[in-house]
Design a protein around this motif. Structure first.
Motif, mmCIF file in Angstrom:
data_model
loop_
_atom_site.group_PDB
_atom_site.id
_atom_site.type_symbol
_atom_site.label_atom_id
_atom_site.label_comp_id
_atom_site.label_asym_id
_atom_site.label_seq_id
_atom_site.Cartn_x
_atom_site.Cartn_y
_atom_site.Cartn_z
ATOM 1 N N THR A 340 0.894 -1.207 -0.010
ATOM 2 C CA THR A 340 -0.005 0.023 0.033
ATOM 3 C C THR A 340 0.788 1.599 -0.026
ATOM 4 O OG1 THR A 340 -1.867 -1.227 0.982
ATOM 5 C CG2 THR A 340 -1.750 1.455 1.125
ATOM 6 N N VAL A 341 1.948 1.305 0.746
ATOM 7 C CA VAL A 341 2.563 2.506 0.839
ATOM 8 C C VAL A 341 3.577 2.720 -0.181
ATOM 9 C CG1 VAL A 341 4.604 3.402 2.107
ATOM 10 C CG2 VAL A 341 3.012 2.437 3.503
ATOM 11 N N LEU A 342 3.994 1.814 -0.998
ATOM 12 C CA LEU A 342 4.844 1.662 -2.180
ATOM 13 C C LEU A 342 3.875 2.338 -3.230
ATOM 14 C CD1 LEU A 342 6.930 -1.372 -2.203
ATOM 15 C CD2 LEU A 342 7.778 0.898 -1.715
ATOM 16 N N THR A 343 2.424 1.827 -3.344
ATOM 17 C CA THR A 343 1.759 1.882 -4.468
ATOM 18 C C THR A 343 0.833 3.467 -4.418
ATOM 19 O OG1 THR A 343 -0.110 0.731 -3.778
ATOM 20 C CG2 THR A 343 1.624 -0.455 -5.180
ATOM 21 N N ARG A 344 0.774 3.934 -3.080
ATOM 22 C CA ARG A 344 -0.086 4.898 -3.027
ATOM 23 C C ARG A 344 0.853 6.357 -3.089
ATOM 24 N NH1 ARG A 344 -5.129 5.258 -0.434
ATOM 25 N NH2 ARG A 344 -4.936 7.312 -1.029
ATOM 26 N N SER A 345 1.064 6.537 -4.428
ATOM 27 C CA SER A 345 2.080 7.395 -4.770
ATOM 28 C C SER A 345 1.415 8.956 -4.417
ATOM 29 C CB SER A 345 2.309 7.412 -6.501
ATOM 30 O OG SER A 345 1.068 7.760 -6.859
ATOM 31 N N ARG A 350 3.396 13.322 1.584
ATOM 32 C CA ARG A 350 3.086 13.565 2.961
ATOM 33 C C ARG A 350 3.729 12.308 3.982
ATOM 34 N NH1 ARG A 350 -3.063 13.149 2.489
ATOM 35 N NH2 ARG A 350 -3.104 13.235 4.726
ATOM 36 N N LEU A 351 4.673 11.570 3.194
ATOM 37 C CA LEU A 351 5.411 10.497 3.856
ATOM 38 C C LEU A 351 6.903 11.129 4.137
ATOM 39 C CD1 LEU A 351 4.156 7.295 2.324
ATOM 40 C CD2 LEU A 351 3.295 8.380 4.303
ATOM 41 N N LEU A 352 7.462 10.969 5.201
ATOM 42 C CA LEU A 352 8.905 11.158 5.533
ATOM 43 C C LEU A 352 9.676 10.064 5.546
ATOM 44 C CD1 LEU A 352 6.472 13.498 6.341
ATOM 45 C CD2 LEU A 352 8.294 14.254 7.710
ATOM 46 N N HIS A 353 11.148 10.005 5.531
ATOM 47 C CA HIS A 353 12.021 9.080 5.849
ATOM 48 C C HIS A 353 12.371 9.192 7.380
ATOM 49 C CE1 HIS A 353 15.680 6.928 5.964
ATOM 50 N NE2 HIS A 353 16.399 8.061 6.271
ATOM 51 N N GLY A 354 12.524 8.092 7.818
ATOM 52 C CA GLY A 354 12.988 7.988 9.268
ATOM 53 C C GLY A 354 13.571 6.717 9.362
ATOM 54 N N SER A 355 14.520 6.317 10.368
ATOM 55 C CA SER A 355 15.276 5.264 10.324
ATOM 56 C C SER A 355 14.812 4.303 11.710
ATOM 57 C CB SER A 355 16.883 5.388 10.399
ATOM 58 O OG SER A 355 17.165 6.011 11.781
ATOM 59 N N ASP A 356 14.322 5.073 12.685
ATOM 60 C CA ASP A 356 14.037 4.494 13.852
ATOM 61 C C ASP A 356 15.173 4.120 14.484
ATOM 62 O OD1 ASP A 356 12.315 4.005 16.189
ATOM 63 O OD2 ASP A 356 11.628 2.268 15.392
ATOM 64 N N TYR A 357 16.501 4.482 14.265
ATOM 65 C CA TYR A 357 17.634 4.141 14.681
ATOM 66 C C TYR A 357 17.567 3.988 16.496
ATOM 67 C CZ TYR A 357 22.667 4.048 16.029
ATOM 68 O OH TYR A 357 24.065 3.780 16.643
ATOM 69 N N PRO A 358 18.049 3.052 17.213
ATOM 70 C CA PRO A 358 19.034 2.221 16.657
ATOM 71 C C PRO A 358 18.610 0.871 16.103
ATOM 72 C CG PRO A 358 18.873 1.864 19.030
ATOM 73 C CD PRO A 358 17.824 3.097 18.546
ATOM 74 N N LEU A 359 17.441 0.705 15.759
ATOM 75 C CA LEU A 359 16.649 -0.409 15.538
ATOM 76 C C LEU A 359 17.177 -1.009 14.151
ATOM 77 C CD1 LEU A 359 12.812 -0.174 16.595
ATOM 78 C CD2 LEU A 359 15.109 -1.025 17.887
ATOM 79 N N PRO A 360 17.644 -0.447 13.144
ATOM 80 C CA PRO A 360 18.211 -0.986 12.095
ATOM 81 C C PRO A 360 19.329 -1.892 12.206
ATOM 82 C CG PRO A 360 17.757 1.144 11.267
ATOM 83 C CD PRO A 360 17.536 1.002 13.125
ATOM 84 N N GLY A 361 20.034 -1.785 13.380
ATOM 85 C CA GLY A 361 20.978 -2.698 13.871
ATOM 86 C C GLY A 361 20.523 -3.825 14.401
ATOM 87 N N VAL A 362 19.142 -4.096 14.939
ATOM 88 C CA VAL A 362 18.678 -5.282 15.555
ATOM 89 C C VAL A 362 18.427 -6.392 14.345
ATOM 90 C CG1 VAL A 362 16.969 -6.429 16.645
ATOM 91 C CG2 VAL A 362 17.907 -4.413 17.268
ATOM 92 N N ASP A 363 19.286 -7.381 14.204
ATOM 93 C CA ASP A 363 19.352 -8.404 13.120
ATOM 94 C C ASP A 363 18.089 -9.005 12.897
ATOM 95 O OD1 ASP A 363 21.885 -7.835 12.431
ATOM 96 O OD2 ASP A 363 22.690 -9.795 13.668
ATOM 97 N N ALA A 405 10.074 -2.296 -4.129
ATOM 98 C CA ALA A 405 9.361 -2.026 -5.178
ATOM 99 C C ALA A 405 8.014 -3.039 -5.170
ATOM 100 C CB ALA A 405 9.975 -1.815 -6.263
ATOM 101 N N TRP A 406 7.004 -2.682 -5.615
ATOM 102 C CA TRP A 406 5.942 -3.281 -5.630
ATOM 103 C C TRP A 406 5.285 -2.984 -7.144
ATOM 104 C CZ3 TRP A 406 4.160 -7.979 -5.166
ATOM 105 C CH2 TRP A 406 2.727 -8.367 -5.357
ATOM 106 N N ARG A 407 5.310 -3.900 -8.156
ATOM 107 C CA ARG A 407 4.591 -3.753 -9.433
ATOM 108 C C ARG A 407 5.381 -2.514 -10.069
ATOM 109 N NH1 ARG A 407 -1.563 -5.862 -8.432
ATOM 110 N NH2 ARG A 407 -0.808 -7.971 -8.115
ATOM 111 N N LEU A 411 9.004 3.989 -3.384
ATOM 112 C CA LEU A 411 8.919 5.222 -2.980
ATOM 113 C C LEU A 411 9.523 6.274 -3.685
ATOM 114 C CD1 LEU A 411 9.899 4.303 0.956
ATOM 115 C CD2 LEU A 411 7.540 4.855 -0.023
ATOM 116 N N SER A 412 8.504 7.610 -3.817
ATOM 117 C CA SER A 412 9.299 8.716 -4.537
ATOM 118 C C SER A 412 10.297 9.479 -3.808
ATOM 119 C CB SER A 412 7.898 9.559 -4.659
ATOM 120 O OG SER A 412 8.323 10.971 -5.140
ATOM 121 N N PRO A 413 11.152 10.141 -4.665
ATOM 122 C CA PRO A 413 12.229 10.907 -3.962
ATOM 123 C C PRO A 413 11.656 11.790 -2.921
ATOM 124 C CG PRO A 413 12.737 10.339 -6.431
ATOM 125 C CD PRO A 413 11.468 9.905 -6.135
#
Length: 430
Positions: A340-345, A350-363, A405-407, A411-413
């Motif tokens: 849904t997030v990928l295809t709702r261009s 209105r969508l913003l990049h965030g990492s939720d660091y440090p969670l990307p380091g949790v395998d 990506a889906w079909r 995510l747009s720049p």
């Protein structure tokens, strides 16, 4: 209202493709000296070496930054943690260190391991300084201009405005977040966290804004904040007048139990600040768990993401409701959320990049193989992504979001053009 011109410029330009602009990507995050010199962890820097990346990883990094303006790339969801051993004022709940709470101790150990805090820091060195210095080293792997918004985290407060330490999983004072950001202003900004039922909440908010806070962050279920409480109206008014975004966690919360008022995480409750004219950023797009559908006469439980999507599609909130995509592609999210997030261009501005660091380091929180199985990631991307993750989890998080990506829809720049959302002159979103 129309978007600012520079929002569209990110779509037109292919920035950072040249070797000079990408120099920061190929920085070896060599361990700097751990010699502490002040409470916010400034340390002597060592000159990094430049590693020779395999072609697949070099190509991945070029693709990751293609079309993105690094100066507009602000990670809007970065956690700042510590135990106060540097005089920071940070605290963690005693259950996370006591032997008779093994789950909480494991939670702490997992988070600190993800943040790269060394064992000697946990055993008696400075956790505060080690956490900040690792984050600085990871940030150095990005092109100049990229920044991270560091979250303060207020204590839980009861209905009478009194601190409830037994409800507080961890605490990061505004003062400390401001100091860390000021120590490296080219890489860090900061986000205040002020419980609105504090007797001096408005004074604290005014002070935070004067000291450069870019937003306010609440985790209602952990902090015991009912967004519908009428006593919050003056706080909302001050946020609206100053055009300060309110970052609110929506949906289920697993990492920070706190007051355990899970009903306060219902996405539909953000209508209260929205109606007061506040710009609200729903953390994680409320992509985890379920909540009561309060729009029904007999409320039943629905996926929290479904309720977030309903709000996003309500015309009244198009200029004020946003979502951040932090943690969105973790393994505990449903595939239909990803698609849904990928295809709702139409949502992407209105969508913003965030990492939720440090969670990307949790395998255990990420599975590139599952993304391949769901058809969202090419198998050829898995090996370079996994190697990149071992080197720099923040780069991995960004690269992953740019590759899924889906079909044919990605995510747009625009999702990564986040800076303008935090300027006081930013208009609403048409």
């Amino acid at each position: 209202m129309s978007k600012p011109v520079h929002l569209h410029a990110g779509r037109r330009r292919a920035l950072c493709c040249g070797a000079a602009a990408l120099t920061g990507l190929f920085t070896n995050l060599a361990t700097a000296s751990e010699t502490p010199v002040d409470p916010v962890g400034r340390v002597p820097r060592s000159e990094p070496a430049v590693p020779v990346w395999p072609t697949a990883i070099a190509d991945l990094l070029h693709a990751t930054f293609d079309g993105i303006d690094p100066a507009a790339l602000w990670d809007v969801h970065t956690h700042l943690l510590g135990n106060g051993d540097s005089g920071s004022g940070c605290t963690i709940h005693t259950s996370m260190t006591e032997g008779w709470h093994p789950i909480e101790r494991l939670r702490r150990a997992t988070i600190m391991n993800a943040a790269g805090v060394p064992g000697d820091a946990l055993a008696g060195g400075s956790v505060d300084r080690a956490y900040v210095e690792r984050l600085r080293r990871l940030a150095a792997g990005f092109p100049p201009g990229a920044r991270w918004l560091l979250f303060a985290f207020d204590r839980a407060v009861d209905g009478s405005g009194h601190d409830r330490p037994e409800w507080t999983t961890f605490h990061v004072p505004d003062r400390y977040a401001q100091q860390v950001a000021a120590s490296t202003p080219d890489r860090f900004g900061w986000v205040a966290s002020i419980h609105p039922l504090r007797h001096d909440a408005l004074e604290r908010l005014d002070q935070a804004l004067r000291q450069g806070a870019l937003a306010v962050k609440w985790l209602p279920s952990a902090m015991a904040i009912d967004l519908r409480d009428r006593r919050l109206a003056p706080f909302y008014d001050q946020l609206a007048r100053s055009r300060t975004p309110l970052i609110v966690h929506g949906g289920e919360e697993k990492a920070v139990p706190g007051a355990q008022r899970h009903d306060y995480g219902n996405p539909l409750l953000v209508r209260a600040p929205l109606e007061a004219g506040v710009r609200v950023i729903m953390a994680h797009c409320a992509s985890l768990g379920e909540a009561l559908d309060l729009d029904q006469r007999r409320p039943s439980r629905r996926p929290a993401f479904e309720l977030f999507a309903r709000l996003m599609d309500e015309p009244a909130w198009r200029g004020h409701l946003l979502g951040d995509v932090s943690a969105l592609f973790q393994v505990n999210r449903r595939a239909d959320v990803w698609k849904t997030v990928l295809t709702r261009s139409d949502w992407h501005p209105r969508l913003l990049h965030g990492s939720d660091y440090p969670l990307p380091g949790v395998d255990l929180l990420y599975s590139t193989s599952r993304l391949v199985q769901e058809g969202l990631l090419d198998l050829a991307d898995v090996a370079p992504l996994e190697r990149l993750r071992r080197h720099n989890p923040l780069l991995f998080d960004l690269a992953l979001k740019r590759r899924v990506a889906w079909r044919g829809e990605r995510l747009s720049p625009l999702v990564f053009d986040t800076r303008w959302h935090f300027t006081t002159a930013a208009p609403g979103i048409a």
